[in-house]
Design an enzyme around this catalytic site. Structure first.
Site, short mmCIF file in Angstrom:
data_model
loop_
_atom_site.label_atom_id
_atom_site.label_comp_id
_atom_site.label_asym_id
_atom_site.label_seq_id
_atom_site.Cartn_x
_atom_site.Cartn_y
_atom_site.Cartn_z
N LYS A 19 0.83 -1.21 0.00
CA LYS A 19 0.00 0.00 0.00
C LYS A 19 0.87 1.26 0.00
O LYS A 19 0.63 2.17 -0.79
CB LYS A 19 -0.91 -0.05 1.24
CG LYS A 19 -1.81 1.13 1.43
CD LYS A 19 -2.93 0.79 2.39
CE LYS A 19 -2.57 0.96 3.85
NZ LYS A 19 -2.45 2.35 4.29
N ARG A 24 2.92 5.91 -3.51
CA ARG A 24 4.05 6.71 -3.99
C ARG A 24 4.23 6.62 -5.50
O ARG A 24 4.45 7.63 -6.17
CB ARG A 24 5.33 6.28 -3.28
CG ARG A 24 5.35 6.76 -1.83
CD ARG A 24 6.29 5.92 -1.00
NE ARG A 24 6.50 6.51 0.32
CZ ARG A 24 5.62 6.42 1.34
NH1 ARG A 24 4.47 5.78 1.17
NH2 ARG A 24 5.90 6.95 2.52
N ARG A 119 -6.88 13.48 12.41
CA ARG A 119 -5.43 13.22 12.47
C ARG A 119 -4.62 14.50 12.26
O ARG A 119 -5.02 15.37 11.49
CB ARG A 119 -5.07 12.13 11.45
CG ARG A 119 -5.75 10.82 11.84
CD ARG A 119 -5.47 9.71 10.88
NE ARG A 119 -4.06 9.31 10.91
CZ ARG A 119 -3.56 8.37 10.12
NH1 ARG A 119 -4.35 7.74 9.26
NH2 ARG A 119 -2.29 8.04 10.20
N SER A 163 8.40 10.36 10.66
CA SER A 163 7.23 10.08 9.84
C SER A 163 7.60 10.04 8.37
O SER A 163 8.07 11.04 7.80
CB SER A 163 6.16 11.15 10.07
OG SER A 163 5.21 11.10 9.01
N ASP A 315 3.38 -0.18 11.99
CA ASP A 315 2.05 -0.68 11.61
C ASP A 315 1.80 -2.10 12.10
O ASP A 315 0.69 -2.63 11.95
CB ASP A 315 1.87 -0.61 10.09
CG ASP A 315 1.79 0.84 9.61
OD1 ASP A 315 1.47 1.73 10.43
OD2 ASP A 315 2.04 1.09 8.42
N ARG A 388 -6.22 -2.49 10.61
CA ARG A 388 -5.18 -3.32 11.24
C ARG A 388 -5.65 -3.90 12.58
O ARG A 388 -5.20 -4.95 13.00
CB ARG A 388 -3.87 -2.54 11.39
CG ARG A 388 -3.31 -2.12 10.05
CD ARG A 388 -1.84 -1.81 10.06
NE ARG A 388 -1.50 -1.03 8.87
CZ ARG A 388 -1.32 -1.53 7.65
NH1 ARG A 388 -1.42 -2.83 7.43
NH2 ARG A 388 -1.02 -0.75 6.63
C1 S3P Z 1 3.13 5.41 5.99
C2 S3P Z 1 3.87 5.88 7.04
C3 S3P Z 1 3.54 5.60 8.44
C4 S3P Z 1 2.60 4.41 8.55
C5 S3P Z 1 1.46 4.50 7.59
C6 S3P Z 1 1.96 4.54 6.16
C7 S3P Z 1 3.51 5.80 4.62
O1 S3P Z 1 2.88 6.72 9.00
O2 S3P Z 1 2.13 4.27 9.86
O3 S3P Z 1 0.59 3.38 7.73
O4 S3P Z 1 3.02 5.22 3.64
O5 S3P Z 1 4.34 6.72 4.50
P1 S3P Z 1 3.70 8.00 9.56
O6 S3P Z 1 4.33 8.71 8.43
O7 S3P Z 1 2.65 8.85 10.25
O8 S3P Z 1 4.70 7.45 10.54
#
Ligand code: S3P
Length: 428
Positions: A19, A24, A119, A163, A315, A388
């Site tokens: 995913k 991306r 969020r 992040s 995750d 999840r």
């Molecule tokens: C993700 C980054 C993580 C992850 C999310 C997917 C991503 O979040 O928990 O499920 O695709 O960049 P954060 O960037 O908030 O850490």
């Protein structure tokens, strides 16, 4: 939905496309000029949200047999959307698309469902504003985001939170900005964006913690392949470790080290698995993984997870909690405040549901502690609409004394629409 306990599982798992990576490649394909083909693209609702937002910007995206085709004139030609963009349940969609809106010379709005609208977004508003965009948010932090895009200017930005979404947001904005944009990353997070950039002809360099792109970038279309999603595989990996006589094979599994912290800890604890057919899909490492019941893990798994380890398995914490109930040394998660800001408050969702199933657990502001060697009794699970949580507690149902009932199972389609079919296909 009722999940019945089982004494054996076996067979081969058909993994969904990753995913994170799908988001991306879709975004970069839309930013690039030409036709990008992406095979193995995720069928998750989150990735559909990204595709719908990109279509609103004027990109032509079609499903093909095994993926998608994106036809685009490039990011300079994005069109002003006729309505607010809808990120649905997807934090990655709203945070990545905000970069594209910030660098486009028009006004737009992006928002999500009630979960996304709760969020925090200040973490992307701060760098995007410093680059020149004007973005208004509810209480200066929450969606809807009202964006006035502009010609951006490159910045140097030290990430205040670990992040990958924030990192990727700033790098994508940097592709549209004049000059160099540098992100300084103290704790490494998933690096799929960085690995993908050169395939779309972006100039990207990395020196230690400094990640740099140069804009405005002339991005070119690419042909890409998506690995199987490690964060989806892990539900089956944990099930295999807990169910006697389990034997599973996962083909085409993405094993980017920034995602596989949990696999490393399991391996160090004596998990019996074998990786074969190691290869790469566009700089993403991939393998076939065979795994079987491994009681050693229950004796050796480390009792506390925090810091960089936590980021590398962020995750996976809900399903790790299910494994945690059976560990000889118990399991403590600390330093995980970020878990409260996911699709649900995952510290609370895990704690509430473990208790619903008769497991003792203590809640902290930044984590939880599960005392050693407990049996999952069975009972009712509240998914909180969090995919999840639903999948982790479905695994709990496989190893519980009594059946486990999920209140809202359909939320699994956020990341893994075929989850329950896959689960049923491996029951002994
Ligand atoms: C993700 C980054 C993580 C992850 C999310 C997917 C991503 O979040 O928990 O499920 O695709 O960049 P954060 O960037 O908030 O850490």
């Amino acid at each position: 939905m009722l999940i019945e306990p089982t004494t054996s599982i076996g067979g081969e798992i058909d993994l969904p496309g990753d995913k994170s990576i799908s988001h991306r490649y879709a975004v970069l394909g839309a930013m690039a000029c030409g036709t990008t083909s992406i095979s193995g693209f995720s069928r998750s609702r989150d990735c559909e949200s990204t595709l719908d937002c990109l279509r609103e910007l004027g990109t032509d995206i079609q499903r093909s047999d095994n993926g998608i085709e994106i036809r685009s004139l490039g990011w300079e030609r994005f069109q002003q959307p006729g309505k607010p963009l809808d990120a649905g349940n997807s934090g990655t969609t709203i945070r990545l698309l905000s970069a594209l809106l910030a660098g486009s010379p028009f006004a737009s709005t992006i928002q999500g469902d009630t979960s996304v609208n709760r969020r925090p977004m200040r973490r992307i508003l701060t760098p995007l504003s410093r680059m020149g965009a004007t973005i208004l948010a509810q209480n200066e932090d929450y969606p809807p985001l009202r964006v006035t895009g502009t010609q951006l200017t490159g910045i140097e930005y030290p990430l205040p939170v670990a992040s990958a979404q924030v990192k990727s947001c700033v790098l994508l904005a940097g592709l549209m900005a004049h000059g160099e944009t540098t992100v300084v990353e103290p704790i490494p997070s998933r690096d799929h964006t960085e690995r993908a950039l050169p395939f779309f002809n972006a100039r990207f360099t990395r020196v230690n913690q400094h990640l740099q792109v140069t804009g405005p970038a002339s991005l070119e279309a690419a042909t890409m392949q998506i690995p199987g999603d490690f964060s989806a595989a892990v539900f089956f990996i944990v099930a295999a470790l807990l169910i006697p006589e389990a034997r599973l094979c996962l083909r085409g599994l993405g094993i980017n080290p920034s995602r596989t912290g949990l696999l490393t800890l399991l391996e160090n604890s004596g998990a019996e698995f074998e990786t074969t057919n190691l290869r790469e899909f566009n700089a993403e490492p991939v393998c076939d993984l065979a795994i079987r019941f491994s009681p050693e893990v229950l004796r050796n798994f480390p009792p506390e997870i925090s810091g960089e380890w936590l980021t590398s398995m962020i995750d996976e914490i809900p399903v790790l909690a299910v494994l945690g109930t059976r560990l000889d040394k118990g399991l403590k998660i600390r330093g995980g405040e970020e878990l409260r800001k996911k699709e649900s408050d995952r510290i609370n969702s895990v704690v509430v549901n473990l208790r619903n199933l008769g497991v003792r657990v203590e809640e902290f502001p930044d984590g939880f502690e599960i005392p050693p060697n407990q049996q999952i009794q069975g009972g009712k699970v509240q998914t909180f609409g969090d995919h999840r949580i639903a999948m982790a507690f479905a695994v709990a149902g496989l190893v519980a004394q009594e059946p486990v009932e999920l209140d809202e199972p359909s939320c699994v389609s956020i990341s893994f629409p075929a989850f329950f079919e896959t689960l049923n296909s491996i029951r002994g």
